[in-house]
Design a protein around this motif. Structure first.
Motif, PDB file in Angstrom:
ATOM      1  N   THR A  96     -54.006  -3.726  14.544  1.00 39.05           N
ATOM      2  CA  THR A  96     -54.887  -4.416  14.070  1.00 39.05           C
ATOM      3  C   THR A  96     -54.319  -5.072  12.740  1.00 39.05           C
ATOM      4  OG1 THR A  96     -56.728  -2.935  14.675  1.00 39.05           O
ATOM      5  CG2 THR A  96     -57.358  -4.145  12.546  1.00 39.05           C
ATOM      6  N   VAL A  97     -54.966  -6.314  12.260  1.00 36.98           N
ATOM      7  CA  VAL A  97     -54.262  -6.858  11.087  1.00 36.98           C
ATOM      8  C   VAL A  97     -55.254  -7.030  10.079  1.00 36.98           C
ATOM      9  CG1 VAL A  97     -53.104  -8.956  10.341  1.00 36.98           C
ATOM     10  CG2 VAL A  97     -52.534  -8.161  12.623  1.00 36.98           C
ATOM     11  N   SER A  98     -55.118  -6.922   8.990  1.00 36.26           N
ATOM     12  CA  SER A  98     -56.124  -6.848   7.708  1.00 36.26           C
ATOM     13  C   SER A  98     -55.222  -8.031   6.709  1.00 36.26           C
ATOM     14  CB  SER A  98     -56.170  -5.611   7.236  1.00 36.26           C
ATOM     15  OG  SER A  98     -56.892  -5.738   5.734  1.00 36.26           O
ATOM     16  N   LYS A  99     -56.186  -8.839   6.172  1.00 28.65           N
ATOM     17  CA  LYS A  99     -55.811  -9.855   5.238  1.00 28.65           C
ATOM     18  C   LYS A  99     -55.428  -9.378   3.982  1.00 28.65           C
ATOM     19  CE  LYS A  99     -56.520 -14.864   5.495  1.00 28.65           C
ATOM     20  NZ  LYS A  99     -57.383 -15.814   6.122  1.00 28.65           N
TER      21      LYS A  99
ATOM     22  N   ASN B 219     -50.332  -5.317   6.108  1.00 27.18           N
ATOM     23  CA  ASN B 219     -51.397  -5.821   6.655  1.00 27.18           C
ATOM     24  C   ASN B 219     -51.343  -5.645   8.239  1.00 27.18           C
ATOM     25  OD1 ASN B 219     -49.165  -7.293   7.656  1.00 27.18           O
ATOM     26  ND2 ASN B 219     -49.596  -9.180   6.713  1.00 27.18           N
ATOM     27  N   HIS B 220     -50.292  -4.919   8.703  1.00 28.41           N
ATOM     28  CA  HIS B 220     -50.427  -4.449  10.153  1.00 28.41           C
ATOM     29  C   HIS B 220     -50.991  -2.975   9.749  1.00 28.41           C
ATOM     30  CE1 HIS B 220     -46.965  -7.013  11.398  1.00 28.41           C
ATOM     31  NE2 HIS B 220     -47.886  -7.755  11.499  1.00 28.41           N
ATOM     32  N   SER B 221     -52.028  -2.477  10.834  1.00 28.54           N
ATOM     33  CA  SER B 221     -52.601  -1.404  10.590  1.00 28.54           C
ATOM     34  C   SER B 221     -53.022  -0.757  11.969  1.00 28.54           C
ATOM     35  CB  SER B 221     -54.085  -1.511   9.825  1.00 28.54           C
ATOM     36  OG  SER B 221     -53.662  -2.096   8.686  1.00 28.54           O
ATOM     37  N   PHE B 222     -52.978   0.650  11.928  1.00 35.28           N
ATOM     38  CA  PHE B 222     -53.670   1.143  12.829  1.00 35.28           C
ATOM     39  C   PHE B 222     -52.956   0.948  14.299  1.00 35.28           C
ATOM     40  CE2 PHE B 222     -57.381   0.302  10.143  1.00 35.28           C
ATOM     41  CZ  PHE B 222     -57.006   1.583   9.257  1.00 35.28           C
ATOM     42  N   GLY B 223     -51.568   1.008  14.431  1.00 31.58           N
ATOM     43  CA  GLY B 223     -50.752   0.775  15.707  1.00 31.58           C
ATOM     44  C   GLY B 223     -51.182   1.542  16.751  1.00 31.58           C
ATOM     45  N   ARG B 224     -51.259   0.891  17.908  1.00 29.07           N
ATOM     46  CA  ARG B 224     -51.345   1.611  19.355  1.00 29.07           C
ATOM     47  C   ARG B 224     -50.215   1.179  20.295  1.00 29.07           C
ATOM     48  NH1 ARG B 224     -56.518   1.240  16.969  1.00 29.07           N
ATOM     49  NH2 ARG B 224     -57.737   3.055  17.572  1.00 29.07           N
ATOM     50  N   ILE B 225     -49.763   2.168  20.888  1.00 26.23           N
ATOM     51  CA  ILE B 225     -48.849   1.935  22.079  1.00 26.23           C
ATOM     52  C   ILE B 225     -49.417   1.849  23.313  1.00 26.23           C
ATOM     53  CG2 ILE B 225     -46.708   2.876  22.900  1.00 26.23           C
ATOM     54  CD1 ILE B 225     -46.577   2.457  19.874  1.00 26.23           C
ATOM     55  N   TRP B 226     -48.882   0.775  24.070  1.00 28.51           N
ATOM     56  CA  TRP B 226     -49.355   0.423  25.380  1.00 28.51           C
ATOM     57  C   TRP B 226     -48.363   0.816  26.320  1.00 28.51           C
ATOM     58  CZ3 TRP B 226     -54.195  -1.924  27.099  1.00 28.51           C
ATOM     59  CH2 TRP B 226     -55.129  -1.934  25.991  1.00 28.51           C
ATOM     60  N   ARG B 227     -48.623   0.991  27.496  1.00 26.49           N
ATOM     61  CA  ARG B 227     -47.487   0.944  28.592  1.00 26.49           C
ATOM     62  C   ARG B 227     -47.951   0.181  29.696  1.00 26.49           C
ATOM     63  NH1 ARG B 227     -46.455   3.001  33.582  1.00 26.49           N
ATOM     64  NH2 ARG B 227     -48.476   3.955  33.941  1.00 26.49           N
ATOM     65  N   CYS B 228     -46.931  -0.762  30.199  1.00 27.59           N
ATOM     66  CA  CYS B 228     -47.265  -1.593  31.310  1.00 27.59           C
ATOM     67  C   CYS B 228     -46.453  -1.448  32.087  1.00 27.59           C
ATOM     68  CB  CYS B 228     -47.278  -3.056  30.659  1.00 27.59           C
ATOM     69  SG  CYS B 228     -45.620  -3.634  29.875  1.00 27.59           S
ATOM     70  N   GLU B 229     -46.390  -2.033  33.592  1.00 24.76           N
ATOM     71  CA  GLU B 229     -45.493  -2.002  34.483  1.00 24.76           C
ATOM     72  C   GLU B 229     -45.260  -3.341  35.118  1.00 24.76           C
ATOM     73  OE1 GLU B 229     -47.146   0.542  37.557  1.00 24.76           O
ATOM     74  OE2 GLU B 229     -47.228   2.293  36.420  1.00 24.76           O
ATOM     75  N   SER B 230     -43.885  -3.499  35.676  1.00 20.53           N
ATOM     76  CA  SER B 230     -43.794  -4.713  36.260  1.00 20.53           C
ATOM     77  C   SER B 230     -44.350  -4.757  37.678  1.00 20.53           C
ATOM     78  CB  SER B 230     -42.005  -5.013  36.369  1.00 20.53           C
ATOM     79  OG  SER B 230     -41.745  -5.918  37.318  1.00 20.53           O
ATOM     80  N   THR B 231     -45.026  -5.930  38.180  1.00 23.12           N
ATOM     81  CA  THR B 231     -45.585  -5.937  39.487  1.00 23.12           C
ATOM     82  C   THR B 231     -44.641  -6.482  40.429  1.00 23.12           C
ATOM     83  OG1 THR B 231     -45.991  -8.302  39.075  1.00 23.12           O
ATOM     84  CG2 THR B 231     -47.669  -6.920  38.261  1.00 23.12           C
ATOM     85  N   VAL B 232     -43.329  -6.583  39.908  1.00 23.50           N
ATOM     86  CA  VAL B 232     -42.298  -6.459  40.998  1.00 23.50           C
ATOM     87  C   VAL B 232     -41.270  -5.283  41.102  1.00 23.50           C
ATOM     88  CG1 VAL B 232     -39.980  -7.940  41.656  1.00 23.50           C
ATOM     89  CG2 VAL B 232     -42.257  -9.235  40.403  1.00 23.50           C
ATOM     90  N   ASP B 233     -41.070  -4.777  42.116  1.00 19.80           N
ATOM     91  CA  ASP B 233     -40.447  -3.430  42.108  1.00 19.80           C
ATOM     92  C   ASP B 233     -39.027  -3.718  42.010  1.00 19.80           C
ATOM     93  OD1 ASP B 233     -42.832  -1.995  42.790  1.00 19.80           O
ATOM     94  OD2 ASP B 233     -42.615  -2.037  44.802  1.00 19.80           O
TER      95      ASP B 233
END
Length: 557
Positions: free
Chosen positions: A324-327, A332-346
């Motif tokens: 989230t970004v506060s002005k 200004n960078h706030s409340f970080g969240r870590i996402w996981r993603c996967e490649s659609t190509v094996d």
């Protein structure tokens, strides 16, 4: 990520820095002091070259971080710190072939541990505030005259520094160099190659200019350059996933770190890079409330993409940070969240994606602790130890207590460990997240990336913190070692500018430590030239000392 929201006037700063550089060069040219040779008599004291990072006292971590140009290149004598502080030292004897003046650094501290200036006889003050040594008081430099022959350098009890020897008869003009107090650099730190310890890594070279810079192919649309991410090598190809400080054309530089994106770049030599694609694009939308509210866009800024190959799943996973970004609130960078993603190509060659999001693996919540602060969770990197996984997660701008939430944050950039049975998670904060890991550095550890050395030692390479923006941190790439992946050693710092031309003012994030064979490793890094808006990317090579590696393993076990 490290936050700085203050606006710079780049034209004014550029002019000021150019003028300052010219003044320093002129001063140095007008005050060229000619060195005289000497010999150390009846002791095993070592000499050092008086330059940045020079190790001044044996049995210590104290190093030079600032010095007047007049002192550059002289030979000093490395005195034993504790013996001189306690007054148990054997008097230093030096042999001169001609009359000389010895340059002695006197600490401006009224304590019995330090030699007092009023104890000096026949001494001339030549540089006020002429030197900065980490963790120690400001230094005035005096010239003490000695005749030809063997002489005892014992001006009195307490610690002082022998910084060089000058030929007699030349004019040593006085000036106030106005260099800062070394106690601002606290705690002291270990610089590779400039301490009592043998270095684990030797800097063997690299590029003396950025490898990706403004105007190069692929940088179109990137206003502010790069910061963070990871580089991996697949076969003979390097793959880089940097945070691109994209910003917007016509919008001031503060927006560069808000509207970010994750790029995919490739190279065959880590020098010549080609941009392949955009992996993720942040919205750049500012929050409408000050707290961690679902009304806010929680993917306003995206940072720190970490690709990791999952052999069991036979595909690449990506872990990245969304803010989230506060002005109005720092940071200004706030409340970080870590996402996981996967490649659609094996497969290993699917590293370029495309990627699909699999959900959030860590975020602010009931198991968060106040030290994670306004910015946490601020980064994540997973690694395997035995049959389980650990992950460095970070926090920044800590709260003293939850009563300070959400505005009143302090200073500090910390990491701790989470654990899981798989790369997919769930991830659990270890020890309930009560304390960050402070053995590496008590104030600043940012974006650690973990790998293993040939003997099994785990190594985390990370951003060691800026010397700038009001901070006095090492301003170098750092590493820490662990025998078990859980307990981490005190950081050591890599002074890469000793082997490549320093094109930066502030060193930032290393993106990799890639083995190339023959004990050589590649480090790609981001850094900042304060005269410019664009933050470039550099590259350096280091060589591993296997004997030191084995001794470090024994120490840690």
């Amino acid at each position: 990520m490290f936050s700085k929201n203050t606006k710079y006037n780049f034209k004014l700063k550029t002019a000021f820095l150019i003028l300052l550089s010219v003044c320093i060069q002129v001063s140095a040219q007008n005050n060229t002091w000619k060195p005289a040779s000497f010999e150390i008599v009846k002791s095993n004291y070592k000499t050092f070259t008086t330059t940045q990072y020079a190790h001044v006292f044996s049995g210590s971590k104290h190093n030079i971080v600032r010095l007047a140009p007049e002192l550059q290149g002289f030979q000093g004598v490395e005195l034993p710190l504790d013996k001189y502080k306690s007054g148990t030292n054997t008097p230093l004897q030096l042999k001169f072939k001609e009359p000389v003046q010895v340059l002695v650094g006197i600490f401006q501290e009224n304590s019995s541990e330090f030699l007092q200036s009023n104890k000096l006889e026949n001494a001339k003050l030549v540089l006020k505030n002429g030197l900065t040594i980490t963790g120690l008081p400001p230094v005035n430099v005096y010239a003490l005259s000695f005749p030809k022959g063997t002489q005892t350098i014992n001006p009195g009890s307490g610690l002082f520094a022998v910084l060089g020897v000058v030929k007699d008869g030349q004019k040593l003009s006085f000036r106030n160099a106005e260099l800062p107090d070394g106690k601002l650099w606290n705690p002291t730190f270990i610089v590779e190659g400039f301490s009592d310890e043998k270095p684990l890594f030797e800097i063997i070279g690299g590029e003396s200019r950025p490898v990706i810079d403004e105007g190069m192919s692929g940088t179109e649309g990137i206003q502010g350059g790069f910061e963070g991410g990871r580089v991996v090598k697949v076969g003979d190809t390097y793959h880089m996933f940097p945070t691109e400080r994209a910003g917007e054309i016509g919008v001031d530089y503060y927006y560069d770190r808000v509207k970010t994106r994750i790029g995919h770049w490739t190279s065959k030599d880590a020098i010549n890079w080609k941009r392949e694609s955009t992996i993720y694009q942040a919205s750049g939308t500012y929050a409408v409330t000050e707290d961690d509210n679902p009304m806010n866009d929680r993917r306003a800024a995206i940072w720190s993409y970490m690709p990791v190959f999952n052999e069991k799943a036979n595909k690449w996973y990506g872990y990245y940070l969304a803010y989230t970004v506060s002005k109005e609130i720092e940071p200004n960078h706030s409340f970080g969240r870590i996402w996981r993603c996967e490649s659609t190509v094996d497969g290993i060659n699917g590293i370029g994606g495309p990627y699909k999001d699999m959900g959030i693996i860590m975020e602010p919540g009931l198991d968060s602790q106040p030290w994670e602060g306004r910015q946490g969770v601020a980064s994540f990197f997973p690694y395997k130890v035995g049959d389980k996984y650990f992950g460095f997660y970070s926090g920044a701008y800590p709260f003293n207590s939850w009563a300070d939430y959400p505005k009143k944050s302090g200073k500090g950039w910390f990491v701790a460990l989470a654990e899981s049975k798989s790369l997919e998670g769930p991830w659990t904060r270890m020890n309930k997240g009560l304390e960050p890991i402070k053995t590496m550095h008590p104030q600043f550890v940012e974006n650690p990336i973990v790998s293993q050395l040939p003997n099994g030692l785990y190594i985390a390479i990370f951003d060691g913190g800026p010397d700038g923006w009001g901070h006095h941190l090492p301003n170098m790439i750092a590493y820490s070692l662990s025998a078990d992946g859980v307990k981490w050693s005190e950081a050591h710092y890599l002074p890469i500018e000793t082997k490549v031309d320093k094109w930066w003012d502030i060193m930032r994030t290393p993106l990799c430590l890639i083995p190339e064979g023959n004990d050589v490793y590649t480090i790609v890094y981001n850094a900042i030239d304060l005269k410019r808006r664009f933050h470039p990317t550099g590259m350096v090579k280091v060589k591993l000392n296997k004997d030191v590696m084995e001794s470090r393993l024994k120490e840690l076990k």
